[in-house]
Design an enzyme around this catalytic site. Structure first.
Site, PDB file in Angstrom:
ATOM      1  CG  ASP A   1      -4.840   6.476  -8.204  1.00  0.00           C
ATOM      2  OD1 ASP A   1      -5.120   5.368  -7.726  1.00  0.00           O
ATOM      3  OD2 ASP A   1      -4.167   7.322  -7.589  1.00  0.00           O
TER       4      ASP A   1
ATOM      5  CG  HIS B   1      -1.812   1.282   1.163  1.00  0.00           C
ATOM      6  ND1 HIS B   1      -1.523   2.340   1.982  1.00  0.00           N
ATOM      7  CD2 HIS B   1      -2.864   1.671   0.408  1.00  0.00           C
ATOM      8  CE1 HIS B   1      -2.382   3.325   1.748  1.00  0.00           C
ATOM      9  NE2 HIS B   1      -3.203   2.939   0.788  1.00  0.00           N
TER      10      HIS B   1
ATOM     11  CG  HIS C   1      -0.152   3.885  -3.529  1.00  0.00           C
ATOM     12  ND1 HIS C   1      -0.907   2.860  -3.047  1.00  0.00           N
ATOM     13  CD2 HIS C   1      -0.826   4.377  -4.600  1.00  0.00           C
ATOM     14  CE1 HIS C   1      -1.993   2.714  -3.796  1.00  0.00           C
ATOM     15  NE2 HIS C   1      -1.964   3.621  -4.750  1.00  0.00           N
TER      16      HIS C   1
ATOM     17  CD  GLU D   1      -1.319   9.755  -3.319  1.00  0.00           C
ATOM     18  OE1 GLU D   1      -1.228   8.848  -2.450  1.00  0.00           O
ATOM     19  OE2 GLU D   1      -2.347   9.974  -3.976  1.00  0.00           O
TER      20      GLU D   1
HETATM   21  C1  BEZ Z   1      -3.030   0.877   8.222  1.00  0.00           C
HETATM   22  O1  BEZ Z   1      -3.780  -0.072   7.938  1.00  0.00           O
HETATM   23  O2  BEZ Z   1      -2.140   0.774   9.051  1.00  0.00           O
HETATM   24  C2  BEZ Z   1      -3.198   2.180   7.474  1.00  0.00           C
HETATM   25  C3  BEZ Z   1      -4.124   2.284   6.456  1.00  0.00           C
HETATM   26  C4  BEZ Z   1      -4.283   3.488   5.786  1.00  0.00           C
HETATM   27  C5  BEZ Z   1      -3.504   4.573   6.124  1.00  0.00           C
HETATM   28  C6  BEZ Z   1      -2.565   4.459   7.124  1.00  0.00           C
HETATM   29  C7  BEZ Z   1      -2.411   3.270   7.804  1.00  0.00           C
HETATM   30 FE   FE2 Z   2      -3.549   4.317  -6.224  1.00  0.00          FE
END
Ligand code: BEZ
Ligand code: FE2
Length: 407
Positions: free
Chosen positions: A310, A181, A208, A211
């Protein structure tokens, strides 16, 4: 065997007149129309009509289908307000996103000539529709989770989703892949495991990265909007990694980094040296107040990039031509013709190389994925075809995938 011909064909050596292609599932031969008609008298002939340009099928390397229900719910203008609105509306938007809607959005991409897309999936819910559509899908199973206490469980769930994407029928044209992520949301231990898995299995890998300015500030100093965010939702006040450590985690595996708008020259140089690439999403970057990716620097570093939409959480359409037009306008200092050529290359041969696909160019042995565009009139010079294609096209006039006519 079938034969297709258009007024111009986009080849690795530029736009060429009077070419034809003989194909079945793959491109078998490319030559002049006259030669191929003589050599393959029994091949069915399809001429795409006046002012037609034959391209390889287009590739959108980065999309999130699960946020397809957003139109006006999320707040644009700055990354901060956007992120807050995502937290507020997330459940509602995910609930409203069913298979019918996601299918419609894949059809919107197809109509704009996209024959392959990279779908980032956090739950695996898109897999069902992705197996039933004609397009090729690089299915990026996303790993997310910054809390160490849940890391093992999240990694286990990620492995289950990887397995599900590996077990699809061959006809489904699914390539399993790994998405991290972001540096702020993934525990380094599971990040390393996921990168190793991608390297071992030779799966496409994306993440990502840099950004927003807020992300940079958080990774550099643990300050800014992410501090408020993490305190509020995760009861923590320290980032799980920093910029350098995150970049180094990908040293062994060429990665498709998404955005990188806030990367400094030396960071881009490092990424380029390690063989990585970038997905450039100009409309998303503009709407979230993230800035402009300096694509001219990527050129100097010979770092490949793609133009990608996106998801609809940061965009108003998945039409690849809308995205190309935005890129054309955003990079206003670039020579128009040269930029147009780069943009078309970014959604064809460069995108295919980045995702490890045997598509994206009109060459013998490549998959027979074609997108035909019909211009309102023929430009005076072949040098203008890429630009005029980007300016005038809303929809492809024909689309072929694996030799089969879909549109
Ligand atoms: C997390 O699952 O730790 C998370 C998800 C989105 C933004 C920041 C942290
Ligand atoms: Fe994305």
């Amino acid at each position: 065997m079938k034969l297709i011909t258009a007024d111009y064909t986009y080849t690795p050596h530029g736009f060429k007149k009077n070419l034809a292609i003989v194909y079945d599932q793959k491109i078998r031969t490319i030559d002049t129309f006259e030669n191929l008609k003589r050599k393959y008298p029994d091949a069915g002939i399809a001429y795409s009509g006046a002012n037609s340009i034959l391209y390889p099928g287009f590739i959108n390397t980065h999309v999130h289908l699960e946020f397809s229900a957003n139109t006006t719910a999320l707040q644009y203008g700055s990354f901060r307000t956007w992120l807050d609105s995502v937290i507020e509306k997330r459940d509602e938007l995910l609930q409203a996103c069913d298979n019918t809607l996601m299918q419609q959005k894949t059809e919107e991409m197809l109509a704009s000539g996209v024959t392959t897309f990279g779908a980032v999936s956090s739950f695996g819910a898109e897999l069902e529709i992705c197996t039933g559509i004609p397009q090729r899908v690089v299915f990026f199973n996303e790993l997310i989770g910054s809390n160490a206490a849940y890391a093992d469980a999240l990694y286990h769930d990620f492995l289950e989703r990887i397995k599900a994407s590996e077990n699809c029928d061959r006809e489904a044209r699914i390539t399993p892949a790994v998405a991290i992520h972001s540096p702020y949301s993934v525990q380094p231990v599971i990040l390393d495991k996921a990168v190793q898995l991608a390297a071992q299995k030779n799966y496409p890998l994306s993440a990502h990265f840099l950004e927003s300015q807020a992300e940079r500030e958080w990774l550099e100093s643990g300050e800014g909007h992410f501090l408020t965010f993490f305190k509020k939702y995760f009861n923590t006040s320290t980032p799980v990694t920093n910029i350098e450590a995150f970049m180094h985690a990908f040293d062994a595996c060429p990665t498709h980094f998404i955005h990188c708008v806030q990367a400094k020259n030396e960071e881009l140089a490092y990424l380029a040296e390690k063989g990585h690439s970038i997905a450039h999403c100009p409309r998303s970057n503009r709407l979230l107040g993230c800035g402009r990716l300096a694509i001219e620097k990527l050129g100097e570093l010979e770092m490949p990039f793609t133009v990608a939409t996106d998801g609809l959480s940061s965009n108003w359409s998945l039409n690849i031509f809308d995205e190309l037009r935005a890129a054309l306008m955003m990079h206003h200092a670039e020579p128009l013709q040269k930029l147009s050529g780069q943009l078309i290359k970014s959604i064809t041969s460069d995108a295919a190389k980045i995702l490890g696909l045997n598509t994206g160019s009109i060459e013998e042995g490549k998959e027979a994925d074609f997108t035909v565009v019909t211009l309102p009139d023929m430009p005076n010079s072949a040098e203008d075809i890429a630009l005029q294609t980007i300016l005038h096209t809303q929809k492809a006039s024909e689309v072929y995938i694996g030799g089969e006519k879909i549109i």
